[in-house]
Structures are given as structure tokens and as C-alpha cells.
Write an enzyme that holds these catalytic residues in place. Structure first.
Site, PDB file in Angstrom:
ATOM      1  N   HIS A 185      68.049  48.250 137.118  1.00 11.85           N
ATOM      2  CA  HIS A 185      68.048  49.670 136.750  1.00 11.85           C
ATOM      3  C   HIS A 185      66.656  50.082 136.269  1.00 11.85           C
ATOM      4  CE1 HIS A 185      69.838  53.338 134.737  1.00 11.85           C
ATOM      5  NE2 HIS A 185      68.718  53.191 134.031  1.00 11.85           N
ATOM      6  N   GLU A 186      66.099  49.330 135.344  1.00 10.76           N
ATOM      7  CA  GLU A 186      64.780  49.698 134.792  1.00 10.76           C
ATOM      8  C   GLU A 186      63.701  49.648 135.870  1.00 10.76           C
ATOM      9  OE1 GLU A 186      64.744  51.183 132.184  1.00 10.76           O
ATOM     10  OE2 GLU A 186      66.683  50.554 131.403  1.00 10.76           O
ATOM     11  N   HIS A 189      63.708  52.609 138.096  1.00 11.18           N
ATOM     12  CA  HIS A 189      63.010  53.783 137.555  1.00 11.18           C
ATOM     13  C   HIS A 189      61.549  53.780 138.011  1.00 11.18           C
ATOM     14  CE1 HIS A 189      65.952  55.849 135.194  1.00 11.18           C
ATOM     15  NE2 HIS A 189      66.208  54.825 134.395  1.00 11.18           N
ATOM     16  N   TYR A 200      63.258  64.121 134.652  1.00 17.37           N
ATOM     17  CA  TYR A 200      64.258  63.411 133.852  1.00 17.37           C
ATOM     18  C   TYR A 200      65.034  64.351 132.930  1.00 17.37           C
ATOM     19  CZ  TYR A 200      66.156  59.132 131.851  1.00 17.37           C
ATOM     20  OH  TYR A 200      66.982  58.100 131.459  1.00 17.37           O
ATOM     21  N   GLU A 209      68.939  58.671 136.975  1.00 17.20           N
ATOM     22  CA  GLU A 209      69.762  57.640 136.350  1.00 17.20           C
ATOM     23  C   GLU A 209      70.708  56.970 137.358  1.00 17.20           C
ATOM     24  OE1 GLU A 209      70.305  55.913 133.553  1.00 17.20           O
ATOM     25  OE2 GLU A 209      68.268  56.632 133.273  1.00 17.20           O
ATOM     26  N   ASP A 282      70.730  63.827 125.233  1.00 18.44           N
ATOM     27  CA  ASP A 282      70.504  62.867 126.312  1.00 18.44           C
ATOM     28  C   ASP A 282      69.839  63.543 127.523  1.00 18.44           C
ATOM     29  OD1 ASP A 282      70.690  60.457 127.788  1.00 18.44           O
ATOM     30  OD2 ASP A 282      72.673  60.991 128.561  1.00 18.44           O
ATOM     31  N   HIS A 287      72.597  60.318 131.289  1.00 19.71           N
ATOM     32  CA  HIS A 287      73.371  59.072 131.369  1.00 19.71           C
ATOM     33  C   HIS A 287      74.875  59.337 131.456  1.00 19.71           C
ATOM     34  CE1 HIS A 287      69.553  57.618 129.566  1.00 19.71           C
ATOM     35  NE2 HIS A 287      69.803  56.543 130.289  1.00 19.71           N
TER      36      HIS A 287
HETATM   37 ZN   LIG Z   1      67.755  54.668 133.069  1.00 19.86          ZN
END
Ligand SMILES: [Zn+2]
Lengths: 366, 93
Positions: A185-186, A189, A200, A209, A282, A287
Site C-alpha cells: 500500500h505505502e 502511493h 489526496y 487510497e 481524514d 480512508h
Molecule cells: Zn494510504
């Protein structure tokens, strides 16, 4: 395995190990084998470049994709080889990147988090390289820099624009962040940032996301060799604290069901546009609402069966490379995935029918 | 001086997992007190809040309120706007 023959005129390499296998060896072999594989790959690639220059002479270069934000990474990188991993120990402080503890090709450190970060970064690199022809996060072989033990009791993992950072968790809410779907996931990005980006916040942020979750999950499924119905479709399985009532952070198969806990409350993810959450928290619920496109991807994979990182992953990857719209809405993204599916599977194909059905089921008409 | 810190956001995006810390600077040992006063002065926080925020995927947001002599100042800072030494201080609180 390979023979380096010296003749009076030139060096030529006769190698029965194909480049694909060499890449696997460079990734997974012990340090000596990996080093050997990297050396051979560099040599075969140099050779290939020389050949290509001869055969391509006079021909126009490959047509680049149009649009300011479109990237050229749709066509496989030609000098794609091996990852350049650099894992650091943050020593529980906030300064990045911290102390370098393991560089590419080095033996395990014995620091569990650092070794997991190293291995997982290799698996994610391998997904993008071998399945989608992408050379690292930027498509140009950038080093994979990660810091483990970031800050004290830190309940988070992130991509800061140039590197990944992972906390240890506080042991109560989170017990770790070093799990392949989280690491994927990271790193995704980073791929998104270098693919034109998605702002974002709000819907484009939730897409950012969701795409990160998709490739994180695909990295895990591919590493485990799981087909769609064998996979659990969880993001961050096992990372919640021992006292938390939950299996993971998010579920792509059943958004909203990953946890239900006295302390954390209920997993807030919707799976349908009817339950889209409007909030200023958020970054506008990035998310939270990612559950909707996450579920569309899961449905698309489930309808097709088989390995999700293959055609479905290629459709999503291609859509990301050709999107050319950092402020895309869910609907824009759905349209882009359809364009990609048409290009990869053909107009009127069963794949495009299933894709339309998947988006429709989450409340997005294309 | 009282410092209140509330953090939200991050990879988990869990509203309920918000971190909250309150510290009375006057109760701290001398060295810590000086470090906190330097780092959390309203002018310094205002300066940090004006810094560009850059890439923000999965980053946390800190709401910092400093109260002194019955006067409160609140600032919203993104994690990447806060210098590492100050984040270390927050972690030590
Ligand atoms: Zn993320």
C-alpha cells in the site's frame, strides 16, 4: 548456469537462464547468487541495448502517451532489472531516514522489522516489474528507501514523497505495520505519485487510497500464489493489537466488516455510493470511501476468477498510467478502467461486461 | 503553560484511535520545560503552520492548543510540517 566466453573479437554471453529468472534470482537468491544474477542481467541488458540500437536504427521512437499527467510507464521499461533496497533503522526517533542497516544484496540484519521491510519491498518491486513492466516506484529505478522503528509507539505507516516509514505500533491498537499488504500500500502511493498523482482529498484522495489498497493486496496475493477465491482480500491482516476485536484494517471483499471494537468502533467503510460518507475528517474520508472502489475491484476479480494481479491488475495499472486527471472522481476512474479493459481485452469482451457489472453493483454507472 | 495535542488521520484513518495528550509544562523538569517552551511557543507554531505541507498520503494531523495566562492559541499542523525534534518531544510526553 551461464558461460562467459572470451573470444579474440568480443565478449559474448551464452546464458540459459532467461532474464526473467535472473530477476527472480536477483530478488530471492542468497546474497552471492543475487549478486551474480545482477551482474549477468546488467550484461545481457547492455547486449540487448546494443542489439536494439542496431535493429531500431532509423525507426521513430515509441509513441508517447498524450497528456501532461500521463506517464510513459505503460510501455515496459527497457532497462528494468532489480530493486535497490535501502532499509534504515529510525531508532524510535522521528528523523528520516535514520541509520542504514541493510542495503541491496546484504545478508539479513537480525532486526525483524528491517528484514521484513527488505523482503516485502522486493516482492512489491517484483509485482510492478514482472507483471506491469514498471522499474521501481518512479518507473526509472529509484531506490526503495524505507525506515522501520519510526518514532516511539507510533501507530502509523506512510509514504513521504521519497521514502516509506513504518512505526512499531503502540502494542494496544496496532502491534505492527510490517505486513506485505501494508508495505505494498505505502509503495503504491509512490507509484501513484509518479503516475500523475491523485489529489489526496475527497474522491480523488479516496481513489488514491483505494489504488494503494488494490496493489497492496495484489502484492500479497501474488506472493502467496492465491487466486481470487483463495485470497482474504484484507488489508493489514493481523496488525491490530491483541485486545482489539477485528481481523484487519480494511476488507475489500466486505468493506465495513474488518473490525468492530469497543475502543475503535466499527469499521466505517461503505461498499456502495448510497453510503458514501461526507466528512471533513481524514482529508474528506479518503480512508473511508475507498471502500467503494475497493469493492468494485474485488467484484471485477471475483466475476473473472483466476489470478487477480493478471488481467484485473493490468487493467487498474493501465488506467492509472493513462488517467491524466489528478482530480478524478470515482466515475472518471470507472470510465478509465473501462477504457483500459477495452484496450486489453477487447470491446464487447466478457471482461468489459463484468467490469461494468462490478461498477454498477457499487452504484457507479459507466 | 498547558499544551494539549490531539492527533488524527494516518494509514488507519480511524477516528476512534485519536491520540490525545495534555501536559502542564510547569510540572516538567527544568531542561524539558525549556525545550517545550521553545518548541511550542505560539509564534513558532504559527511559523510551522505556514510551511508547505508536501506529500500527505497517510500522514497524521495534529491539533495543538497552547494555554498560558488564561489565553489559548490553537494550531492545526500536518505531521510533515513539524520538525523531527518536536515530534520526538511529543512522543516523550
Ligand atoms: Zn494510504
Amino acid at each position: 548456469m551461464c558461460f562467459l566466453l572470451n573470444s579474440s573479437h568480443h565478449h559474448s554471453i551464452h546464458c540459459i537462464v532467461p532474464p526473467y529468472m535472473l530477476r527472480v534470482l536477483a530478488l530471492r537468491g542468497d546474497p552471492r547468487t543475487a549478486e551474480m544474477a545482477r551482474t549477468l542481467l546488467k550484461q545481457t541488458e547492455k547486449l540487448r541495448d546494443e542489439r536494439a540500437e542496431l535493429t531500431r536504427a532509423g525507426l521513430p521512437p515509441d509513441q508517447p502517451l498524450g497528456g501532461a499527467y500521463a506517464t510513459s510507464a505503460v510501455t515496459p521499461a527497457k532497462d528494468l532489472c532489480c530493486p535497490d533496497r535501502r532499509i534504515h533503522d529510525g531508532q524510535f526517533r522521528a528523523a528520516l531516514p535514520g541509520k542504514l542497516v541493510r542495503s541491496e544484496g546484504q545478508d539479513p540484519t537480525g532486526i525483524a522489522d528491517a528484514d521484513t521491510a527488505y523482503d516485502a519491498a522486493g516482492q512489491v518491486f517484483s509485482l510492478f516489474a514482472e507483471e506491469y513492466g514498471r522499474n521501481s516506484l518512479d518507473g526509472e529505478g529509484m531506490p526503495l528507501i524505507a525506515t522501520v522503528h519510526h518514532r516511539r509507539d507510533y501507530n502509523n505507516a506512510f509514504w513521504n514523497g521519497t521514502q516509506m516509514a513504518y512505526g512499531t505500533g503502540d502494542g494496544k491498537i496496532f502491534r505492527t505495520f510490517l505486513e506485505l499488504s501494508v508495505i505494498g500500500h505505502e509503495m503504491a502511493h509512490g507509484v501513484i505519485q509518479h503516475s500523475g498523482g491523485l489529489i489526496y482529498e475527497n474522491q480523488s484522495g479516496a481513489l488514491n487510497e483505494s489504488i494503494a489498497d488494490v496493489f497492496g493486496s495484489l502484492a500479497l496475493q501474488r506472493a502467496l500464489g492465491q487466486e481470487v477465491h483463495q485470497a482474504d482480500w484484507l488489508v493489514g491482516r493481523g496488525i491490530l493489537g491483541p485486545g482489539i476485536n477485528g481481523v484487519a484494517l480494511r476488507s475489500m471483499k466486505a468493506p465495513g466488516t474488518a473490525y468492530a471494537d469497543d475502543l475503535l468502533g466499527q469499521d466505517p467503510q461503505p461498499w456502495h455510493m448510497d453510503h458514501f460518507v461526507t466528512t471533513t475528517d481524514d482529508n474528506g474520508g479518503v480512508h473511508i470511501n475507498s471502500g467503494i472502489p475497493n469493492h468494485a475491484f474485488y467484484l471485477f476479480c471475483a466475476y473473472l476468477g483466476g489470478r487477480s494481479w493478471e488481467l484485473p491488475g493490468r487493467v487498474w495499472y493501465r488506467a492509472l498510467q493513462t488517467l491524466n486527471n489528478p482530480m478524478a472522481s470515482f466515475s472518471d476512474w470507472a470510465d478509465q478502467t473501462m477504457d483500459s479493459a477495452i484496450e486489453l481485452a477487447g470491446r464487447g469482451s466478457i471482461e468489459t461486461v463484468m467490469l461494468r457489472r462490478a461498477w454498477k453493483l457499487v452504484g457507479i454507472a459507466i | 503553560m498547558i499544551i494539549e495535542i490531539a492527533a488524527q488521520g494516518g494509514f488507519g484513518g480511524m477516528a476512534a484511535a485519536r491520540l490525545r495528550k495534555t501536559i502542564d509544562v510547569d510540572d516538567q523538569p527544568e531542561q524539558m520545560r525549556q525545550e517545550l517552551c521553545d518548541a511550542f511557543g505560539p509564534d513558532e507554531l504559527a511559523r510551522l503552520a505556514r510551511q508547505p505541507c508536501g506529500a500527505c498520503a497517510d500522514r497524521m494531523t495534529y491539533r495543538i492548543t497552547v494555554t498560558e495566562d488564561c489565553e489559548s492559541h490553537s494550531f492545526t499542523l500536518h505531521e510533515q510540517q513539524i520538525p523531527p525534534e518536536m515530534l520526538d518531544l511529543i512522543d516523550q510526553m
